[in-house]
Design a protein around this motif. Structure first.
Motif, short mmCIF file in Angstrom:
data_model
loop_
_atom_site.label_atom_id
_atom_site.label_comp_id
_atom_site.label_asym_id
_atom_site.label_seq_id
_atom_site.Cartn_x
_atom_site.Cartn_y
_atom_site.Cartn_z
N MET A 1 41.58 34.96 39.44
CA MET A 1 40.62 36.00 39.72
C MET A 1 41.35 37.17 40.39
SD MET A 1 37.16 35.92 42.03
CE MET A 1 36.64 34.42 41.27
N LYS A 2 41.11 38.35 39.85
CA LYS A 2 41.74 39.56 40.35
C LYS A 2 40.72 40.34 41.17
CE LYS A 2 44.52 43.28 38.39
NZ LYS A 2 45.04 43.84 37.14
N PHE A 60 36.44 39.28 31.20
CA PHE A 60 36.86 39.78 29.90
C PHE A 60 38.13 39.07 29.49
CE2 PHE A 60 39.68 42.78 27.61
CZ PHE A 60 39.00 42.80 26.41
N ASN A 61 38.16 38.56 28.29
CA ASN A 61 39.38 37.98 27.71
C ASN A 61 40.00 36.91 28.61
OD1 ASN A 61 41.11 37.86 25.53
ND2 ASN A 61 42.49 39.41 26.33
N GLY A 62 39.16 36.07 29.19
CA GLY A 62 39.66 34.98 30.03
C GLY A 62 40.06 35.38 31.43
N GLN A 63 39.82 36.63 31.80
CA GLN A 63 40.17 37.09 33.15
C GLN A 63 38.92 37.53 33.89
OE1 GLN A 63 43.50 39.74 33.48
NE2 GLN A 63 44.37 39.01 31.57
N GLU A 64 38.92 37.34 35.20
CA GLU A 64 37.79 37.75 36.03
C GLU A 64 38.25 38.78 37.04
OE1 GLU A 64 35.92 34.45 37.95
OE2 GLU A 64 34.77 33.94 36.16
N ILE A 65 37.38 39.77 37.25
CA ILE A 65 37.63 40.80 38.25
C ILE A 65 36.46 40.80 39.20
CG2 ILE A 65 37.92 43.27 38.64
CD1 ILE A 65 38.73 43.46 35.68
N VAL A 66 36.75 40.80 40.48
CA VAL A 66 35.71 40.93 41.51
C VAL A 66 35.95 42.26 42.21
CG1 VAL A 66 34.76 40.01 43.64
CG2 VAL A 66 35.46 38.46 41.83
N VAL A 67 34.89 43.05 42.32
CA VAL A 67 34.99 44.37 42.94
C VAL A 67 34.72 44.25 44.42
CG1 VAL A 67 34.07 46.71 42.94
CG2 VAL A 67 34.32 45.48 40.79
N GLU A 68 35.62 44.82 45.20
CA GLU A 68 35.49 44.80 46.66
C GLU A 68 35.30 46.20 47.20
OE1 GLU A 68 39.17 42.96 47.95
OE2 GLU A 68 38.16 41.04 47.99
#
Length: 68
Positions: A1-2, A60-68
């Motif tokens: 997770m990014k 998206f495309n197997g990647q997760e983004i969490v907004v901080e």
């Protein structure tokens, strides 16, 4: 997770994908979003201008983004 930090209240979905390096161009982001490949908070999102706020999760495309 990014994790991605934003300065304002929100970032548009297509801009977030580009900013996070998941797509190379805004046009590519548009195609992926309209094709149903992007999830926002575990739901398919077809709105490229959707406002992504702090705490939202984009997949998206197997990647997760969490907004901080």
């Amino acid at each position: 997770m990014k994790k991605i930090k934003i300065d304002g209240e929100f970032i548009k979905l297509d801009s977030l994908l580009k900013f996070a390096g998941l797509v190379e161009t805004g046009g590519h982001a548009k195609i992926e979003i309209l094709g149903g490949s992007v999830l926002v908070n575990n739901e398919i999102c077809l709105q490229r201008g959707r406002k992504i706020k702090i705490g939202d999760c984009v997949s998206f495309n197997g990647q997760e983004i969490v907004v901080e």
